[in-house]
Enzyme design. Structure first.
Site, PDB file in Angstrom:
ATOM      1  N   ALA A  14       1.069  -1.534  -0.261  1.00 29.60           N
ATOM      2  CA  ALA A  14       0.345   0.280  -0.089  1.00 29.60           C
ATOM      3  C   ALA A  14       0.667   0.988  -0.155  1.00 29.60           C
ATOM      4  O   ALA A  14       0.105   1.983  -0.724  1.00 29.60           O
ATOM      5  CB  ALA A  14      -0.967  -0.425   1.505  1.00 29.60           C
ATOM      6  N   ALA A  15       2.040   1.397   0.397  1.00 34.66           N
ATOM      7  CA  ALA A  15       2.575   2.977   0.541  1.00 34.66           C
ATOM      8  C   ALA A  15       2.896   3.292  -1.067  1.00 34.66           C
ATOM      9  O   ALA A  15       3.341   2.510  -1.417  1.00 34.66           O
ATOM     10  CB  ALA A  15       4.141   2.641   1.224  1.00 34.66           C
ATOM     11  N   GLY A  31       0.811   5.187  -0.292  1.00 38.34           N
ATOM     12  CA  GLY A  31      -0.973   5.465  -0.458  1.00 38.34           C
ATOM     13  C   GLY A  31      -1.851   5.927  -1.060  1.00 38.34           C
ATOM     14  O   GLY A  31      -2.767   6.492  -0.571  1.00 38.34           O
ATOM     15  N   GLU A  50       1.304  -2.476   4.552  1.00 42.27           N
ATOM     16  CA  GLU A  50       2.874  -2.275   4.005  1.00 42.27           C
ATOM     17  C   GLU A  50       4.015  -3.152   4.271  1.00 42.27           C
ATOM     18  O   GLU A  50       4.693  -2.704   5.394  1.00 42.27           O
ATOM     19  CB  GLU A  50       3.679  -0.479   3.733  1.00 42.27           C
ATOM     20  CG  GLU A  50       5.082  -0.637   3.184  1.00 42.27           C
ATOM     21  CD  GLU A  50       5.214  -1.254   1.849  1.00 42.27           C
ATOM     22  OE1 GLU A  50       4.396  -0.638   1.188  1.00 42.27           O
ATOM     23  OE2 GLU A  50       6.265  -1.245   1.814  1.00 42.27           O
ATOM     24  N   ASP A  73      -1.102  -4.103  -5.397  1.00 47.65           N
ATOM     25  CA  ASP A  73      -0.370  -3.034  -6.462  1.00 47.65           C
ATOM     26  C   ASP A  73       1.172  -3.711  -6.817  1.00 47.65           C
ATOM     27  O   ASP A  73       2.062  -3.359  -5.694  1.00 47.65           O
ATOM     28  CB  ASP A  73      -0.675  -1.912  -6.233  1.00 47.65           C
ATOM     29  CG  ASP A  73      -0.180  -0.925  -7.217  1.00 47.65           C
ATOM     30  OD1 ASP A  73       0.019  -1.252  -8.112  1.00 47.65           O
ATOM     31  OD2 ASP A  73      -0.093   0.296  -6.625  1.00 47.65           O
ATOM     32  N   CYS A 133       3.441  -1.165 -12.108  1.00 47.70           N
ATOM     33  CA  CYS A 133       3.508  -0.343 -13.100  1.00 47.70           C
ATOM     34  C   CYS A 133       4.173  -0.036 -14.346  1.00 47.70           C
ATOM     35  O   CYS A 133       5.212   0.200 -14.473  1.00 47.70           O
ATOM     36  CB  CYS A 133       3.963   1.424 -12.810  1.00 47.70           C
ATOM     37  SG  CYS A 133       4.935   1.082 -11.623  1.00 47.70           S
TER      38      CYS A 133
END
Ligand code: SAM
Length: 495
Positions: free
Chosen positions: A126-127, A129, A150, A195, A248
C-alpha cells in the site's frame, strides 16, 4: 540531434533489450517515452472541499468520476501548497486511478455485494498510499473499511502519515508479510488489491532511475515475486471475492502471464467489462477475453499502468483455510479483552464525543471509542473496530487505525494531530483561525511565535489553524506567546 528530454540532467537511454521488445510489440510506445512529457494529475479528497484555481488545471481523468480528479496545467512544487499538506488532494498517476474504476464497476455489477457487515478491503502493497486513499474515499459511503498493509516498515510509516492527512476513520495501517494474511485471516476480505512491486517500465518516461535499474533478468525476478505475493495472500480473499492485481510495467510476463497463472493455478475467473474509456488497451489473450488492461502513454494521458480483476472461485480457499484456521481460532478465542483496547468510562466518553461530529461525513463516523496500548484514545466505525480487534488478536503489527483522538489528561482530551485533520472534528468545540498562504507555510515549517502571526489573532489556549478552511493542525496560545504544535517529523524543510 538530441531531443529536449535527452538533454535533461541525468538522462539515461532506454535499455536496448526493452526497446527491441516493445518496438515490436507496442508500436509508438518507445517514441512516446523519449519524445513526450509526463502529465501531472491529482485526486481530490471528497471529505475536504477545496477548489483548485481553474488556471492550474487542464481537464479531468476520463476513467474517474466527474469532479474527482484534475490534470494540472504544469507541474507545481507541491511542498509550497498548504492544501496539499492538509490532505485536500493526493498527487497520483492517472492510470493508477483505474483501480477505482474497477472497484466501482465490480460493485455496479453486483460482484461485491456487502452482506450488511460492510465491504472489507485489503490493500496489500500500500505505501505510500495512493490506492489506499482512493479506495478509502470510494468505500466510505458504503460503510466499508480498508486495511492498508506495507511490509517495509519505514514505508509503512509514510503510509500511516498519508492516511492521517487524508483524514479517514475507516482505515487501519499494518506492516506484515503477505503470507501472514493468508495464514492468519483466511476468507476475511471481500476485495484484495495487490499493486505489486514490479520492474517499473511504466515509469520510464518520468524516472530515468527506473531505466537504469531495469534488466531482462529483473523482469523475471519481479514476475516470480509477484506470483509469490499473490499466492501467499490468496487465502485471505473469501470465495467469490475479487482480487485487483496491478503493476506499473508493460511486459506480459508480469501482467497477462501472471493473471493467467493466478486464474488457472489459484482458481479464479478473469473479469471483463464493457464500455472502457477510450485508449485503454485490452491485455493480450490468444484464446479468450482480455487478461486485464494496459495504459500506454501514447494512447492515454498517463504513465504506464496495468490492472486486472480476478474473481476467486472456491476450491483453493477451503484448503488453505483449514490449514490456517488453527492460528486464527486461537486468536479469536482471546478476543477483544486481549486486544489491548480498553473501553472508556461514561465520563470519558462524554468528553471525547464532544470533539466529534458526523455533519461533514459520508458515513456514520466514529461509533467505538477505546484507549489503545499507547495510552491514546482512538475512535472507530463499528466495522473497523471489529477488524482491528481481529488484527490485534492475530498479532498483526498495527501502526495506525481509525482516528487517533488524543490523550485524556485529568478528564480532558488533549487532542492529537490526527484529530485536527479528521473531517469529523467538531469545529464548534474549538476556536478556528484561518491563515494566509504565507502564514500557513510558516506554520508547516514549524515557525515559532515570533515568525508566524500576531498572538491576538488566536484565542487563549488551543486553536485549530486552517488554510482555505482546510485544517492544518493545532496552535496553543499562552498569553503573548504560543506553541506551534505541528508534528516535528512532518514539518516542511524547504520551500
Ligand atoms: N499501492 C501503492 C500506491 O498506490 O501508493 C504503491 C505500491 S508500490 C507499486 C509496491 C509496494 O510493494 C512498495 O511499497 C513496496 O515496498 C512493496 N513491496 C516490496 N516488496 C514486497 C513484498 N515482497 N511483499 C509485499 N510488498 C512488497
Amino acid at each position: 540531434m538530441r531531443t529536449a528530454r535527452e538533454s535533461k540532467n541525468g538522462y539515461v537511454p532506454l535499455p536496448a533489450a526493452f526497446v527491441e521488445r516493445v518496438g515490436r510489440e507496442v508500436p509508438g510506445l518507445v517514441e512516446a517515452l523519449d519524445g513526450t512529457e509526463p502529465p501531472v494529475s491529482v485526486r481530490f479528497n471528497p471529505a475536504k472541499p477545496y477548489t483548485m484555481p481553474a488556471d492550474d488545471t487542464d481537464g479531468q481523468v476520463a476513467w474517474a468520476e466527474v469532479g474527482e480528479t484534475a490534470y494540472l496545467a504544469r507541474r507545481p512544487v507541491f511542498t509550497t501548497d498548504p492544501a496539499f499538506h492538509g490532505g485536500a488532494y493526493y498527487v497520483q498517476e492517472a492510470g493508477s486511478m483505474f483501480v477505482g474504476w474497477l472497484l466501482r464497476r465490480c460493485r455496479d455489477a453486483g460482484l461485491l455485494e456487502a452482506d450488511g457487515k460492510g465491504l472489507r478491503v485489503l490493500d496489500l502493497c500500500a505505501a505510500p498510499g495512493g490506492k489506499t486513499t482512493h479506495l478509502a474515499a470510494i468505500v466510505a459511503p458504503w460503510g466499508g473499511i480498508v486495511i492498508a498493509n506495507e511490509v517495509i516498515r519505514p514505508r509503512a510509516k509514510t503510509l500511516a502519515e498519508n492516511v492521517q492527512k487524508w483524514g479517514t476513520d475507516h482505515v487501519a495501517v499494518v506492516s506484515n508479510d503477505p503470507a501472514e494474511f493468508g495464514e492468519r485471516l483466511p476468507d476475511f476480505f471481500d476485495l484484495v488489491v495487490i499493486d505489486a512491486p514490479c520492474s517499473g517500465e511504466g515509469m520510464f518516461r518520468k524516472d530515468f532511475g527506473a531505466r537504469a535499474e531495469w534488466s531482462p533478468e529483473n523482469v523475471l525476478l519481479c514476475a516470480a515475486r509477484q506470483r509469490r505475493i499473490v499466492s501467499d495472500a490468496w487465502a485471505t480473499l473469501r470465495p467469490g471475492g475479487i482480487l485487483i492485481y496491478s503493476t506499473c510495467t508493460f511486459n506480459t510476463v508480469e501482467n497477462e502471464e501472471n493473471v493467467r497463472w493466478v486464474a488457472e493455478r489459484l482458481g479464479g475467473e478473469v473479469l471483463t467489462f464493457d464500455h472502457l474509456p477510450e485508449g485503454i488497451v485490452p491485455g493480450k489473450n490468444a484464446d479468450g477475453p482480455a487478461l486485464g488492461w494496459h495504459f500506454y502513454p501514447h494512447r492515454v494521458r498517463s504513465e504506464g499502468f496495468f490492472a486486472a480483476a480476478i474473481r476467486k472461485t472456491a476450491a483453493f480457499s477451503s484448503l488453505a483455510a483449514s490449514s490456517a484456521s488453527k492460528t486464527t481460532n486461537s486468536g479469536k478465542k482471546r478476543g477483544a479483552t486481549n486486544s489491548g483496547l480498553t473501553p472508556l468510562s461514561a465520563n470519558e466518553l462524554r468528553e471525547v464525543r464532544r470533539w466529534v461530529s458526523t455533519e461533514a461525513l459520508p458515513a456514520a463516523g466514529l461509533e467505538h471509542f477505546v484507549t489503545g496500548g499507547d495510552g491514546s484514545v482512538y475512535g472507530f466505525s463499528t466495522a473497523l473496530h471489529e477488524a482491528v480487534t481481529t488484527l490485534l488478536s492475530g498479532r498483526f503489527a498495527l501502526l495506525y487505525s481509525g482516528v487517533q483522538l488524543g490523550e485524556l489528561i485529568r478528564g480532558s482530551l488533549k487532542p492529537a494531530h490526527a484529530l485536527a485533520l479528521y473531517p469529523g472534528l467538531n469545529r464548534q468545540a474549538i476556536p478556528v483561525t484561518e491563515l494566509s498562504e504565507t502564514e500557513a507555510l510558516e506554520y508547516l515549517r514549524k515557525g515559532s511565535s515570533t515568525t508566524l502571526l500576531p498572538p491576538d489573532r488566536l484565542a487563549e489556549g488551543l486553536n485549530l489553524v486552517t488554510f482555505q478552511q482546510i485544517p492544518l493542525g493545532w496552535v496553543k496560545r499562552i498569553g503573548r506567546r504560543y506553541n506551534n504544535l505541528y508534528p516535528p517529523a512532518w514539518r516542511i524543510l524547504h520551500y
